[in-house]
Write a protein that holds these residues in place. Structure first.
Motif, mmCIF file in Angstrom:
data_model
loop_
_atom_site.group_PDB
_atom_site.id
_atom_site.type_symbol
_atom_site.label_atom_id
_atom_site.label_comp_id
_atom_site.label_asym_id
_atom_site.label_seq_id
_atom_site.Cartn_x
_atom_site.Cartn_y
_atom_site.Cartn_z
ATOM 1 N N SER A 100 0.809 -1.218 0.000
ATOM 2 C CA SER A 100 0.000 0.000 0.000
ATOM 3 C C SER A 100 0.843 1.269 0.000
ATOM 4 C CB SER A 100 -0.949 0.007 1.199
ATOM 5 O OG SER A 100 -0.222 0.017 2.414
ATOM 6 N N ASP A 101 2.064 1.194 0.560
ATOM 7 C CA ASP A 101 2.953 2.363 0.548
ATOM 8 C C ASP A 101 4.059 2.213 -0.501
ATOM 9 O OD1 ASP A 101 4.371 0.354 1.740
ATOM 10 O OD2 ASP A 101 4.915 1.488 3.534
ATOM 11 N N HIS A 102 3.866 1.253 -1.422
ATOM 12 C CA HIS A 102 4.772 1.049 -2.566
ATOM 13 C C HIS A 102 6.160 0.543 -2.158
ATOM 14 C CE1 HIS A 102 1.654 3.017 -4.828
ATOM 15 N NE2 HIS A 102 1.749 4.082 -4.068
ATOM 16 N N ARG A 103 6.265 -0.028 -0.965
ATOM 17 C CA ARG A 103 7.512 -0.669 -0.548
ATOM 18 C C ARG A 103 7.167 -1.748 0.455
ATOM 19 N NH1 ARG A 103 9.080 1.059 4.565
ATOM 20 N NH2 ARG A 103 11.194 0.343 4.225
ATOM 21 N N VAL A 104 8.008 -2.769 0.520
ATOM 22 C CA VAL A 104 7.784 -3.855 1.471
ATOM 23 C C VAL A 104 8.872 -3.789 2.536
ATOM 24 C CG1 VAL A 104 7.626 -6.348 1.785
ATOM 25 C CG2 VAL A 104 6.717 -5.314 -0.279
ATOM 26 N N ALA A 105 8.467 -3.478 3.756
ATOM 27 C CA ALA A 105 9.423 -3.423 4.858
ATOM 28 C C ALA A 105 9.929 -4.822 5.172
ATOM 29 C CB ALA A 105 8.759 -2.814 6.097
ATOM 30 N N VAL A 106 11.064 -4.895 5.853
ATOM 31 C CA VAL A 106 11.646 -6.189 6.214
ATOM 32 C C VAL A 106 10.642 -7.027 6.983
ATOM 33 C CG1 VAL A 106 13.445 -7.319 7.558
ATOM 34 C CG2 VAL A 106 14.003 -5.299 6.212
ATOM 35 N N THR A 107 9.968 -6.406 7.948
ATOM 36 C CA THR A 107 9.004 -7.150 8.756
ATOM 37 C C THR A 107 7.842 -7.652 7.891
ATOM 38 O OG1 THR A 107 8.116 -4.973 9.352
ATOM 39 C CG2 THR A 107 9.485 -6.073 10.974
ATOM 40 N N TYR A 110 8.958 -10.738 5.904
ATOM 41 C CA TYR A 110 8.968 -11.948 6.728
ATOM 42 C C TYR A 110 7.555 -12.454 6.983
ATOM 43 C CZ TYR A 110 13.960 -11.986 7.926
ATOM 44 O OH TYR A 110 15.320 -12.079 7.880
ATOM 45 N N ILE A 111 6.625 -11.544 7.261
ATOM 46 C CA ILE A 111 5.257 -11.952 7.566
ATOM 47 C C ILE A 111 4.596 -12.582 6.342
ATOM 48 C CG2 ILE A 111 2.945 -11.104 8.149
ATOM 49 C CD1 ILE A 111 4.302 -9.080 10.015
ATOM 50 N N LEU A 112 4.799 -12.013 5.159
ATOM 51 C CA LEU A 112 4.233 -12.593 3.948
ATOM 52 C C LEU A 112 4.753 -14.010 3.734
ATOM 53 C CD1 LEU A 112 4.317 -9.627 1.388
ATOM 54 C CD2 LEU A 112 2.333 -10.561 2.586
ATOM 55 N N ARG A 113 6.039 -14.206 3.961
ATOM 56 C CA ARG A 113 6.618 -15.539 3.793
ATOM 57 C C ARG A 113 6.090 -16.497 4.862
ATOM 58 N NH1 ARG A 113 10.758 -15.409 0.054
ATOM 59 N NH2 ARG A 113 11.296 -13.289 -0.612
ATOM 60 N N PHE A 114 5.879 -15.970 6.064
ATOM 61 C CA PHE A 114 5.284 -16.780 7.130
ATOM 62 C C PHE A 114 3.874 -17.202 6.748
ATOM 63 C CE2 PHE A 114 2.479 -16.542 10.919
ATOM 64 C CZ PHE A 114 2.870 -17.730 11.522
ATOM 65 N N PHE A 115 3.078 -16.276 6.204
ATOM 66 C CA PHE A 115 1.726 -16.595 5.766
ATOM 67 C C PHE A 115 1.748 -17.706 4.714
ATOM 68 C CE2 PHE A 115 -0.218 -12.125 6.704
ATOM 69 C CZ PHE A 115 -0.324 -12.466 8.041
ATOM 70 N N ALA A 116 2.599 -17.554 3.700
ATOM 71 C CA ALA A 116 2.655 -18.532 2.616
ATOM 72 C C ALA A 116 2.983 -19.918 3.138
ATOM 73 C CB ALA A 116 3.684 -18.099 1.572
ATOM 74 N N SER A 134 1.908 -6.689 -7.817
ATOM 75 C CA SER A 134 2.753 -5.493 -7.723
ATOM 76 C C SER A 134 3.482 -5.144 -9.015
ATOM 77 C CB SER A 134 3.777 -5.672 -6.599
ATOM 78 O OG SER A 134 4.741 -6.655 -6.967
ATOM 79 N N GLY A 135 3.682 -6.139 -9.865
ATOM 80 C CA GLY A 135 4.423 -5.910 -11.098
ATOM 81 C C GLY A 135 5.924 -6.012 -10.936
ATOM 82 N N VAL A 136 6.385 -6.298 -9.714
ATOM 83 C CA VAL A 136 7.824 -6.449 -9.464
ATOM 84 C C VAL A 136 8.042 -7.744 -8.687
ATOM 85 C CG1 VAL A 136 8.252 -3.963 -9.445
ATOM 86 C CG2 VAL A 136 7.703 -5.137 -7.309
ATOM 87 N N ASP A 137 9.291 -8.167 -8.624
ATOM 88 C CA ASP A 137 9.628 -9.383 -7.891
ATOM 89 C C ASP A 137 9.697 -9.103 -6.392
ATOM 90 O OD1 ASP A 137 9.883 -10.988 -10.181
ATOM 91 O OD2 ASP A 137 11.947 -10.303 -10.502
ATOM 92 N N LEU A 138 9.330 -10.091 -5.608
ATOM 93 C CA LEU A 138 9.491 -10.000 -4.158
ATOM 94 C C LEU A 138 10.940 -10.300 -3.822
ATOM 95 C CD1 LEU A 138 8.281 -9.742 -1.291
ATOM 96 C CD2 LEU A 138 7.860 -12.211 -1.362
ATOM 97 N N CYS A 139 11.638 -9.326 -3.264
ATOM 98 C CA CYS A 139 13.057 -9.512 -2.962
ATOM 99 C C CYS A 139 13.213 -10.402 -1.736
ATOM 100 C CB CYS A 139 13.738 -8.177 -2.730
ATOM 101 S SG CYS A 139 13.146 -7.303 -1.264
ATOM 102 N N GLU A 140 14.356 -11.021 -1.624
ATOM 103 C CA GLU A 140 14.679 -11.788 -0.430
ATOM 104 C C GLU A 140 14.850 -10.829 0.737
ATOM 105 O OE1 GLU A 140 15.000 -14.974 0.282
ATOM 106 O OE2 GLU A 140 14.452 -15.671 -1.717
ATOM 107 N N PRO A 141 14.317 -11.172 1.918
ATOM 108 C CA PRO A 141 14.504 -10.276 3.060
ATOM 109 C C PRO A 141 15.965 -10.168 3.466
ATOM 110 C CG PRO A 141 13.544 -12.360 3.765
ATOM 111 C CD PRO A 141 13.516 -12.358 2.268
ATOM 112 N N GLY A 142 16.735 -11.231 3.170
ATOM 113 C CA GLY A 142 18.164 -11.201 3.479
ATOM 114 C C GLY A 142 18.460 -11.258 4.962
ATOM 115 N N ASP A 143 19.722 -11.305 5.271
ATOM 116 C CA ASP A 143 20.186 -11.316 6.655
ATOM 117 C C ASP A 143 21.204 -10.193 6.810
ATOM 118 O OD1 ASP A 143 21.138 -11.735 9.166
ATOM 119 O OD2 ASP A 143 21.761 -13.813 8.849
ATOM 120 N N PRO A 144 20.805 -9.043 7.361
ATOM 121 C CA PRO A 144 21.725 -7.907 7.498
ATOM 122 C C PRO A 144 22.951 -8.210 8.347
ATOM 123 C CG PRO A 144 19.467 -7.198 7.788
ATOM 124 C CD PRO A 144 19.451 -8.703 7.795
#
Length: 231
Positions: A100-107, A110-116, A134-144
Motif C-alpha cells: 500500500s505504501d509502494h515498498r515492502v518493509a523487512v518485517t 517476513y510476515i508474507l513468507r510466514f503466511f505462505a 505489484s508488477g515487481v519481484d518480491l526480494c529476499e529479506p536477506g540477513d543484514p
C-alpha cells in the motif's frame, strides 16, 4: 461476505464472523508491522469488511500491540483450514496491504513468507502472486548480519553508522529489525517481539533440525540488534 474473489457461501454466520475477524487481525498485523499504520491501510481493511462483519480496528490493533502472539497464531491456524481458493485470496489481500505504501518493509516481507508457509501455499505461489499484484519481484529479506547482504545493497552500506566496535552497526541493527532511523523505543521493542516470536525454535521444529539451528542463529542476531538500539 467475500474475501477477494472467494465467496463464503454455504458457511454458517458464526463461521463467517470468526473468519472475518481473523482476516482483519492478520491484515492489520501486516499494516502495523512497520510501526506506522496509515489511514489508507485502515480504509483498505474497512472496505473488505463493511457492516456487521467488521470489527473495530482499534480493538484488533490493541491485541497486536500487546505483544501476545497466541491470537495471531490462532487466527492463522483457523485460516489454514479454509479452502485453497480462500487461502490464496487472503494472501492476495496481505500482499496488497504490504504494497500500500509502494515498498515492502523487512518485517512485512517476513510476515508474507510466514503466511505462505503457514497456509500451506509455499513461497513459489507467494512470489508469483506478488509479481502479478505489484508488477515487481518480491526480494529476499536477506540477513543484514551477513556482510554479503551489504555488498548486495551498497546504497544502504554507504549510510552505515558505526557503533564504535567491530560488531553490528546501527544501520545493520535497524535493517535487522525493520525499523526506521527515527523509530521510538516502543517501536523497536514491538518489532523485536514480533520477529523473535516468529523465530521461536518450537515454531519451526517440525521443519527439522536445520530450521531450528537457523532460527536460533537469527534470534541471537535479533537480540544483538535490539540490545544495540536499546543502548
Amino acid at each position: 461476505m467475500s474475501i477477494g474473489s472467494s465467496t463464503l457461501g454455504g458457511t454458517s454466520k458464526a463461521h463467517r464472523a470468526q473468519l472475518a475477524r481473523n482476516v482483519q487481525l492478520l491484515l492489520l498485523w501486516v499494516a502495523e508491522s512497520d510501526g506506522d499504520v496509515e489511514v489508507p491501510e485502515l480504509d483498505f481493511v474497512a472496505e473488505q469488511f463493511p457492516g456487521p462483519d467488521g470489527e473495530n480496528a482499534d480493538d484488533l490493533l490493541a491485541i497486536i500491540r500487546s505483544g501476545e502472539l497466541r491470537p495471531l497464531e490462532s487466527a492463522i491456524r483457523f485460516l489454514a483450514e479454509e479452502s485453497r481458493e480462500l487461502r490464496v485470496a487472503f494472501l492476495d489481500l496481505a500482499i496488497t496491504m504490504a504494497m500500500s505504501d509502494h515498498r515492502v518493509a523487512v518485517t512485512e516481507n517476513y510476515i508474507l513468507r510466514f503466511f505462505a508457509d503457514a497456509l500451506h501455499l509455499g513461497e513459489d505461489i507467494l512470489e508469483r502472486r506478488f509479481k502479478i499484484i505489484s508488477g515487481v519481484d518480491l526480494c529476499e529479506p536477506g540477513d543484514p548480519a551477513d556482510p554479503e547482504w551489504w555488498e548486495e545493497n551498497p546504497e544502504l552500506g554507504s549510510q552505515t553508522e558505526s557503533n564504535g566496535s567491530d560488531g553490528m552497526s546501527l544501520n545493520e541493527a535497524r535493517a535487522m529489525l525493520g525499523v526506521e532511523r527515527d523509530a521510538s523505543m516502543s517501536e523497536i521493542e514491538s518489532a523485536y517481539r514480533k520477529l523473535s516470536g516468529m523465530l521461536l525454535a518450537k515454531r519451526v521444529e517440525a521443519s527439522g533440525p536445520d530450521a531450528v539451528t537457523t532460527a536460533r542463529k537469527r534470534s541471537r542476531k535479533l537480540r544483538e540488534a535490539y540490545d544495540l538500539l536499546k543502548g
